[in-house]
Write a protein that holds these residues in place. Structure first.
Motif, PDB file in Angstrom:
ATOM      1  N   SER A 118       0.803  -1.219   0.000  1.00  0.00           N
ATOM      2  CA  SER A 118       0.000   0.000   0.000  1.00  0.00           C
ATOM      3  C   SER A 118       0.839   1.274   0.000  1.00  0.00           C
ATOM      4  O   SER A 118       0.347   2.344  -0.364  1.00  0.00           O
ATOM      5  CB  SER A 118      -0.931   0.004   1.214  1.00  0.00           C
ATOM      6  OG  SER A 118      -0.179  -0.082   2.419  1.00  0.00           O
ATOM      7  N   ILE A 119       2.101   1.179   0.378  1.00  0.00           N
ATOM      8  CA  ILE A 119       2.960   2.364   0.440  1.00  0.00           C
ATOM      9  C   ILE A 119       3.857   2.459  -0.790  1.00  0.00           C
ATOM     10  O   ILE A 119       3.896   3.478  -1.469  1.00  0.00           O
ATOM     11  CB  ILE A 119       3.825   2.348   1.724  1.00  0.00           C
ATOM     12  CG1 ILE A 119       2.921   2.383   2.963  1.00  0.00           C
ATOM     13  CG2 ILE A 119       4.788   3.544   1.730  1.00  0.00           C
ATOM     14  CD1 ILE A 119       3.652   2.268   4.273  1.00  0.00           C
TER      15      ILE A 119
ATOM     16  N   ASN B  95       3.358  -7.570  -4.412  1.00  0.00           N
ATOM     17  CA  ASN B  95       3.648  -8.422  -3.256  1.00  0.00           C
ATOM     18  C   ASN B  95       3.883  -9.858  -3.734  1.00  0.00           C
ATOM     19  O   ASN B  95       2.946 -10.639  -3.895  1.00  0.00           O
ATOM     20  CB  ASN B  95       2.473  -8.360  -2.271  1.00  0.00           C
ATOM     21  CG  ASN B  95       2.623  -9.337  -1.114  1.00  0.00           C
ATOM     22  OD1 ASN B  95       3.701  -9.892  -0.871  1.00  0.00           O
ATOM     23  ND2 ASN B  95       1.534  -9.564  -0.398  1.00  0.00           N
ATOM     24  N   THR B  96       5.145 -10.217  -3.945  1.00  0.00           N
ATOM     25  CA  THR B  96       5.472 -11.548  -4.448  1.00  0.00           C
ATOM     26  C   THR B  96       5.573 -12.588  -3.333  1.00  0.00           C
ATOM     27  O   THR B  96       5.823 -13.762  -3.601  1.00  0.00           O
ATOM     28  CB  THR B  96       6.808 -11.521  -5.226  1.00  0.00           C
ATOM     29  OG1 THR B  96       7.831 -10.974  -4.386  1.00  0.00           O
ATOM     30  CG2 THR B  96       6.680 -10.669  -6.477  1.00  0.00           C
ATOM     31  N   TYR B  97       5.376 -12.164  -2.101  1.00  0.00           N
ATOM     32  CA  TYR B  97       5.449 -13.093  -0.961  1.00  0.00           C
ATOM     33  C   TYR B  97       4.143 -13.856  -0.786  1.00  0.00           C
ATOM     34  O   TYR B  97       4.125 -15.081  -0.785  1.00  0.00           O
ATOM     35  CB  TYR B  97       5.813 -12.339   0.310  1.00  0.00           C
ATOM     36  CG  TYR B  97       5.857 -13.225   1.537  1.00  0.00           C
ATOM     37  CD1 TYR B  97       6.861 -14.180   1.700  1.00  0.00           C
ATOM     38  CD2 TYR B  97       4.874 -13.125   2.521  1.00  0.00           C
ATOM     39  CE1 TYR B  97       6.881 -15.010   2.807  1.00  0.00           C
ATOM     40  CE2 TYR B  97       4.897 -13.937   3.646  1.00  0.00           C
ATOM     41  CZ  TYR B  97       5.900 -14.878   3.778  1.00  0.00           C
ATOM     42  OH  TYR B  97       5.923 -15.704   4.879  1.00  0.00           O
TER      43      TYR B  97
END
Length: 196
Positions: free
Chosen positions: A23-24, A29-31
């Motif tokens: 969000s920042i 997000n590949t995790y």
């Protein structure tokens, strides 16, 4: 000779439920980020029966892929259309490269050394990440596999492969891969066996 038209309906996801992007930083997000796409692939398939020619194209497959439903966040990043081509060819090696007494005729039923070349190409169409949209190299995926089966081995072949293009591991799609592999595979090379 055999020709037919095929249609595939498929689902591709990573089974994760996390936020797609930070969000920042807004980085993907590949995790544990969620990746989901549903697609339809359709096109003609051409194949041929075994022959005693030294070089023969076993099959040719052409298709169009349409990703009709995706995770909301990846729309405009993934490319919803793809034009695909796949072909496979076999090469029977000359007697001079084989041990004495080994038959080279694919229809004889005897073992012989052979090569198989498999080529897959895709062109990605539709909206992508803005940084990649204008580069044709970011819209192409290609895979070349050359496999060799020695005459003395029944179900084992050695292969080399080169792959370039969009990372096929679900949510890692935003990066490109350039991969070279060498390996051994269990493989029957059915095309070169005597037909019953």
């Amino acid at each position: 000779q055999k020709q037919f038209f095929f249609v595939s309906w498929a689902h591709h996801s990573n089974g994760q439920s996390g936020l797609f992007a930070d969000s920042i930083t807004h980085e993907i997000n590949t995790y544990d980020g969620d990746f989901t796409t549903n697609f339809i692939e359709a096109g003609p398939f051409f194949s041929r029966v075994p022959s005693n020619k030294r070089f023969v194209t076993d099959y040719l497959k052409l298709s169009l892929t349409y990703n009709y439903k995706q995770s909301e966040q990846i729309k405009g990043l993934y490319g919803i259309f793809r034009i695909n081509q796949e072909m496979q060819s076999f090469i029977t090696l000359p007697k001079s490269l084989l041990k004495a007494g080994v038959e080279t005729n694919p229809l004889s039923g005897r073992k012989h050394s052979s090569l198989r070349l498999t080529i897959k190409n895709s062109l990605i169409l539709g909206e992508m990440d803005e940084a990649k949209t204008n580069s044709i190299l970011n819209r192409i995926t290609t895979s070349w596999i050359l496999a060799y089966r020695p005459a003395m081995l029944e179900d084992v072949s050695f292969f080399i492969q080169y792959y370039y293009g969009q990372d096929y591991y679900n949510i890692w799609f935003a990066r490109n891969l350039s991969v070279f592999r060498i390996g051994i595979q269990a493989d029957t090379f059915q095309f070169l066996n005597k037909r019953k």
